[in-house]
Design an enzyme around this catalytic site. Sequence first.
Site, short mmCIF file in Angstrom:
data_model
loop_
_atom_site.label_atom_id
_atom_site.label_comp_id
_atom_site.label_asym_id
_atom_site.label_seq_id
_atom_site.Cartn_x
_atom_site.Cartn_y
_atom_site.Cartn_z
CG HIS A 168 -13.15 0.81 0.49
ND1 HIS A 168 -13.10 0.82 -0.87
CD2 HIS A 168 -13.49 -0.46 0.84
CE1 HIS A 168 -13.39 -0.38 -1.33
NE2 HIS A 168 -13.63 -1.17 -0.31
CD GLU A 198 -15.85 4.33 1.71
OE1 GLU A 198 -14.74 4.85 1.48
OE2 GLU A 198 -16.50 3.69 0.86
CD GLU A 232 -10.54 3.82 -1.83
OE1 GLU A 232 -10.72 2.85 -1.08
OE2 GLU A 232 -11.34 4.15 -2.72
CG HIS A 264 -10.86 1.07 -4.56
ND1 HIS A 264 -12.04 1.34 -3.91
CD2 HIS A 264 -11.18 0.31 -5.64
CE1 HIS A 264 -13.03 0.77 -4.59
NE2 HIS A 264 -12.53 0.15 -5.63
ZN LIG Z 1 -12.60 2.42 -2.17
#
Ligand SMILES: [Zn+2]
Length: 1096
Positions: A891, A976, A797, A794
């Site tokens: 992420h 994350e 990010e 992504h």
């Molecule tokens: Zn992500």
Amino acid sequence: MLLGQLERLNREAMLADAEIGRQITAKILHLIQTQGEKSTKHILGYTMTIYLLEPFWKGQWENNSLHYVNDRCVCVPGGGRRVGVFVSKGGTGILLQLVLSGSKESPPSEELMLQLHSLLAKVGPKDRKFGVKARLNGALNVTVNLLKQNLQNHKLLLPCLQVLRVYSSNSVNAVSLGKNGVLELMFKIIGPYSKKNTSLLKVSLDTLGALLKSKTNARRAVDRAHVPVLLYIYQDWHRNDTRHRHMLIRKGVLGCLKNITNIKLGRKAFIDADGMRILYNTSTECLPVRTLDPLINTSSLIMRKCFPKNRLPLPTIKSVFHHQLPHVPAGGPVAQLYNQPLGVDDVVDESDDNDDVETENDTENEEEDKDHHARNDDIETDINKLRPKETHSRPFEELKIYERFFLELSEDFQRFNFDNPKSASPLAPAPTPAPVHTLDTINITKDHDEQELVQGMERVALEGTGPQGGAGAEEWAEEEEGGEGAVLEVPDTALLLPLHDPDLYVEMVKSTRSVPQYSEVAYPDYFGHVAPTFREHILERVYGVQRTKIFQDIERLIHPNDILDKVVYDLDIQSCPVIDDGESLKFNSQFESGNLRKAIQARKFEYDLVLNSDINSNHYHQWFYFEVSGMRVGAPYRFNIINCEKSNSQFNYGMQVLMYSVQEAISGRPRWVRTGTDICYYKNHFSRSSIAAGGQKGKSYYTMTFSMTFNHKDDVCYFAYHYPYTYSTLKMHLQKLEALRTPQIYMRQDILCETLGGNSCPLLTITAMPESTSNDQICQFRNRPLVFLSSRVHPGETNASWVMKGTLEFLMGSSPLAHSLREAYIFKIVPMLNPDGVVNGNHRCSLSGEDLNRQWQSPSPELHPTIYHTKSLLQYLAAIQRAPLVFCDYHGHSRKKNVFMYGCSLKETVWQTNISATSCELHEDLGYRTLPKILSQMAPAFSMASCSFVVERSKEATARVVVWREIGVQRSYTMESTLCGCDQGKYKGLQIGTRELEEMGAQFCVALLRLKRLTSPLELRNHAHLLDVESDLIETRCKVSSPSTYVLEDEEHSFMEEVDYSAESGDEPDNDPDAADPHDNRLSDSESNNHRDSLT
Ligand SMILES: [Zn+2]
């Protein structure tokens, strides 16, 4: 049982045959007498019923009995429970019956009606079916008639109004009462400021408010011109209630307006009656008195609702840039996007309202709690989908070509001279794999025409000298007003940033391909970022900031003359306007990872900014990165990003934007700093086309606003959502890392594939060189377990890239730990799964207009090459029985704090669902918890409490779930990292910076080393560590049963100022699917609702 009989009789036969009733009553009385006067629930219930009923049957009503109920059951401490008993025994039904019978006397006994209504007013709210009972039994009309006949009889009026208020909370009643003229009745009671009968007024307003929730009634009120009346009454009370003794009455008036303006007609009437100005002015006057906040908040809510909806100032919401795909799959997002008929305005819908639907036939939805279990809807309940997928979908012959990415598994090092390793490293430069036809996408990108590029790069002042000419000093190419051309000193950061080199960066940019063919380089990427040493605290939210901002927005309507509406930057216009009149800021974002589509100067120091959609898409914007110059020192600038999509943001919880000042950089402080004040995020009045909102109509965008004063004259400043990390930066870092290689390190860079945009996707292999070519050594070398890491699928990010940088730097480091780690594992790393998205300033997608982390189940080699080939690598490993020990995809998380992991556990998923029977038989190794547990013990930013191991349906095509299920990797994770900061551990209260992110990446490596010790056969005998994990698991298992564990909702608690996200017309709770995280790919999918904050 007796009571049941009684009730039945009461309904049907009692009136006809009072004798039977009397007999039964006698029995009950007997029962009570024999049992004594125990105040058990049952006896109490019977008693009250009897006290009520007996005289009634006898036809000699005694008010005493009502007094009895009132005294014994309603007006005593703990009376609530007794009222409950009374209600549960059918007491309300009986009272209503009495109202009806009492009304048949003519004239009805005032005393009786007063008593009954006083009782009903107290008992009614406790009875969930009160409204329905009253309507069915006909008591509604009795009360209404009583009211009509006794408008001057305040003693009787009050309890009747109180009962009416309860009746009105039922939507069907509200409609029926409206038809019976009750609205008009209320307007006869409420009126201008008066010190008399304020309690009467208060109840009438509440009743009116309840009635106006019905859209039919709201329409009636608009038709009878009640909106200006209400506004007049409000102003009158505002003026006269100088000591604020009647705040509740004022709030009651606003409550009525609030409900009327739920319908379009109501909003129009409000605007026509100058409601905006009235509420704006009264609110402004209320601002200094904190106790009047409820008035200001309700006013603000009404004004936001009525604020005319605008279209985004764009010709289309489709991305400014288009990339031709090799083929456009029919039915895919791109086909949908570009197959719209010509002339369709995709910016707004025909109808911008979905709330004006006829609701006359409101059903009895009194206490239906439909959403009760909604949050768990997304958990995978199909056990078969939770079990490993056995079949390998691809034949080994097809996967065999990936062998060449695993040279280390067959390397014999025979050519390698271990005595003099420097002379004959077989590993440098990286062996370029021989082309294989089946992988025709693998190509090494050729440089652009360098000459052309350098010429275009005037902004970074590489003109003339060329990128190689830099001995540090480059010419300042910003055309300054003075035209003197200040000398631009490139800060010397070599010591602080060993992986950064401005010249090398420019070299890297030359081979980076962007869709808009950027030719400029942003200063921050060129100079580099040296993390500041000072702490950057999570901002404490200033009280009232949201409403201040909203009021400023409303002022645009009220003082239209202040509005400039001057477009100062616009990518939709071929020659993007460059306004240089000294009155406006200059904007630019035409560089790698830049994202700004349009800038409009709204007021002198206020700018509305519009972000570009991801390429080949019409939404997904959140990431921003742009340049500002031409600022005035000390002026209070306000920036509004007006087309945000998510329903909430960490910008409401202390996160600041990032700013990079070139003046600061050349003064020796090249760094991004957290900046901005008065930051908040709220729903605005720009309507969102259903085309980009998953088909939902009537939705709005959100505004992210921040204020800022600049410190330097002639500065060039950059703003970003998070610390930028471009694809060119990655390439520079990889080259620098390669230079760190020592003879002990085995490091190889392959090109996994080429992306749609023509950029190459690097694949790294890092491990330790064998100590010698002895069989044992080579055998140990080849048999090291694999760890597979990936990041930045992504593009928005960027924190994931900083974590990856930390990991890579640690892995290439010279510490003994790093050495042990390299000896323990073979690392396969894809540091940027979505280079095209990164280059082009996308937030979520690749050039195919799709979220690549939703393509892992069946990636297309043409459209999702990086995913296709990364998955193939893993499939190859599974096929040769070398599936990695750990898979982790890095992420960033925009809605939560700290760093945490998502993993996959069959058991924990089953525990969250109701499929209990089979769960006991499920066998599962607890190993998936070890790594996060280790991380929580050693990495300060990491929080075990935020981890989740539940497999969600909406995540079935993500890397984590597919690698777990199809490749069979038990330790398959998404890690994350917060974009905001930490609320626990050493960094509690601080915003996260690149230092902490890089540290996290390094700590991840150290944790892997501990994992190695825990999983090695020798250590397995020592159960101590595992027991620890076990007990932790048991603890969590206990928690799991409570719904709070599986919380994917916002965890943030409310702050002082109530943040209202539901100021949408319609005033319904904000549970629309598009309030879900746009991070989730499929907005139309109802499942995404549960995942509004999970960014996997
Ligand atoms: Zn992500």
